[in-house]
Design a protein around this motif. Structure first.
Motif, PDB file in Angstrom:
ATOM      1  N   VAL A  14       0.731   4.143  -2.963  1.00 42.37           N
ATOM      2  CA  VAL A  14       0.026   5.238  -2.619  1.00 42.37           C
ATOM      3  C   VAL A  14       1.405   6.562  -3.092  1.00 42.37           C
ATOM      4  CG1 VAL A  14      -0.170   7.070  -0.521  1.00 42.37           C
ATOM      5  CG2 VAL A  14      -1.347   4.850  -0.683  1.00 42.37           C
ATOM      6  N   LEU A  45       0.881  -1.363   0.102  1.00 35.78           N
ATOM      7  CA  LEU A  45      -0.043   0.249  -0.054  1.00 35.78           C
ATOM      8  C   LEU A  45       1.120   1.365   0.059  1.00 35.78           C
ATOM      9  CD1 LEU A  45      -3.000   1.166   0.003  1.00 35.78           C
ATOM     10  CD2 LEU A  45      -2.756   1.242   2.510  1.00 35.78           C
ATOM     11  N   SER A  70       2.658   5.936   7.760  1.00 38.96           N
ATOM     12  CA  SER A  70       1.557   5.989   7.256  1.00 38.96           C
ATOM     13  C   SER A  70       0.477   6.846   8.447  1.00 38.96           C
ATOM     14  CB  SER A  70       0.540   4.810   7.057  1.00 38.96           C
ATOM     15  OG  SER A  70       0.395   3.931   7.910  1.00 38.96           O
ATOM     16  N   ILE A  95       1.073  11.520   3.302  1.00 36.71           N
ATOM     17  CA  ILE A  95       0.597   9.947   2.940  1.00 36.71           C
ATOM     18  C   ILE A  95      -0.584   9.780   3.507  1.00 36.71           C
ATOM     19  CG2 ILE A  95       1.077   7.447   3.637  1.00 36.71           C
ATOM     20  CD1 ILE A  95       3.919   7.737   3.762  1.00 36.71           C
ATOM     21  N   LYS A  96      -1.127  10.375   4.575  1.00 38.54           N
ATOM     22  CA  LYS A  96      -2.508  10.088   4.712  1.00 38.54           C
ATOM     23  C   LYS A  96      -3.623  10.860   3.827  1.00 38.54           C
ATOM     24  CE  LYS A  96      -2.354   9.957   9.955  1.00 38.54           C
ATOM     25  NZ  LYS A  96      -2.477  10.952  11.171  1.00 38.54           N
ATOM     26  N   PHE A 129      -3.336   8.988   0.562  1.00 40.98           N
ATOM     27  CA  PHE A 129      -4.410   7.614   0.567  1.00 40.98           C
ATOM     28  C   PHE A 129      -5.672   7.869   0.627  1.00 40.98           C
ATOM     29  CE2 PHE A 129      -6.578   4.636   3.370  1.00 40.98           C
ATOM     30  CZ  PHE A 129      -6.284   3.563   2.937  1.00 40.98           C
ATOM     31  N   LYS A 130      -5.970   9.104   1.164  1.00 39.92           N
ATOM     32  CA  LYS A 130      -7.604   9.317   1.216  1.00 39.92           C
ATOM     33  C   LYS A 130      -7.937   9.691  -0.338  1.00 39.92           C
ATOM     34  CE  LYS A 130      -7.993  11.336   5.671  1.00 39.92           C
ATOM     35  NZ  LYS A 130      -8.368  12.476   6.555  1.00 39.92           N
ATOM     36  N   LYS A 158      -8.134   6.556  -2.120  1.00 38.24           N
ATOM     37  CA  LYS A 158      -9.452   5.595  -1.777  1.00 38.24           C
ATOM     38  C   LYS A 158     -10.485   6.234  -2.417  1.00 38.24           C
ATOM     39  CE  LYS A 158     -11.692   4.243   2.322  1.00 38.24           C
ATOM     40  NZ  LYS A 158     -11.675   4.244   4.042  1.00 38.24           N
TER      41      LYS A 158
END
Length: 311
Positions: free
Chosen positions: A48, A44, A290, A296-297, A300-301, A304
């Motif tokens: 990302v 992941l 993460s 990175i958050k 990732f959002k 997603k």
């Protein structure tokens, strides 16, 4: 478990852990879950970073290499270990055992080298921010990674050449869950003195030297942070290297602990579990980066939400 004192060893029995009869299913499921989380977490991170253009920087480029190394380390050890736990031991070919040892050693050294390169990256970002883009350009990053892999192949070649001079005639039982350096040497009927000396010599440039680079880098980083006048400025600057510092502490702390108990097999085997088999570094690296990294958050959002809209 056959033993042979006169013929060349062609098969090795990994004894693994003793007295797991009552909890082996629990241990197997726990290790399987940890392994899956480790591989998925590191994959992941790679996904990302590759997806988000805002993360196309040297720090995150080296992070993807670190995640790849953690996947390599876990997949080298854990699948065979799951078989050891479930069946209370397993046979592996001698060649397969050597390959596992070489890949494991390469992964360890590569992790040390990558952590040192990442510390240099943080040093340049914090201590020389105006020259950062000029020093840490794509050419430097590619050369650094290429040099790391050249070093890895050199180490494997050196170990394999020296190992070729040893005669393994038995016994063929290793009281460990994977083919590590010391358990392998115990099977040798030849004098392993030169291989032990070579191992100590190689540890200086490939394990100790990266650690010194990390220490020196962080000395300069800490001095620079302490010279920042505002508290918020110091906290913001330190947050950019806190994840890396946590990973370094976990990895080298567990690694050095192995050599504090050189004559205690049970303790050494347990500590080896913690720093090789997804319990510390490979498992926690993606979590640390993460959970404590805002970039990175956010990436990732975005990934997603894009995948959700596509579905």
């Amino acid at each position: 478990m056959p033993h042979s004192n006169s013929s060349v060893v062609t098969e090795i029995f990994l004894l693994g852990f003793n007295n797991l009869q009552n909890i082996k299913i629990f241990c197997f499921l726990l290790l399987l879950i940890i392994f899956c989380v480790t591989v998925c977490g590191n994959l992941l991170i790679i996904l990302v970073v590759s997806y988000s253009r805002s993360l196309h920087s040297p720090m995150y480029f080296f992070l993807t290499q670190l995640s790849f190394t953690d996947i390599l380390l876990s997949t080298t050890i854990v699948p065979n270990m799951l078989h050891v736990v479930l069946y209370e031991g397993t046979f592996v070919s001698f060649i397969g055992c050597l390959i596992q040892f070489y890949v494991f050693s390469a992964s360890e050294i590569l992790e040390c080298l990558l952590l040192s390169v990442m510390s240099y990256d943080r040093y340049q970002a914090i201590c020389n921010p105006l020259q950062y883009n000029m020093v840490m350009d794509l050419t430097f990053c590619m050369k650094a990674i290429l040099l790391c892999w050249v070093i890895i192949f050199t180490v494997i070649l050196a170990l394999s050449v020296t190992m070729n001079f040893l005669w393994f005639c038995g016994p063929n039982v290793i009281e460990h869950f994977f083919c590590d350096f010391d358990p392998l040497l115990e099977l040798s009927c030849s004098d392993p003195f030169f291989l032990k000396v070579e191992d100590m010599i190689l540890a200086v440039p490939y394990v100790l030297s990266p650690f010194i680079v990390i220490l020196v880098s962080y000395v300069y980083i800490i001095i620079t942070i302490l010279n920042i006048p505002s508290v918020s400025g110091r906290q913001k600057t330190f947050s950019t290297c806190s994840s890396h510092l946590a990973v370094v502490s976990l990895y080298y702390g567990s690694l050095l602990s192995i050599y504090l108990f050189p004559n205690k097999k049970s303790v050494k085997k347990t500590l080896s579990l913690f720093y090789t088999v997804t319990v510390v570094t490979p498992l926690l690296n993606p979590m640390i980066y993460s959970l404590s990294n805002r970039d990175i958050k956010q990436a990732f959002k975005k990934l997603k939400s894009k995948m959700s809209s596509a579905l």
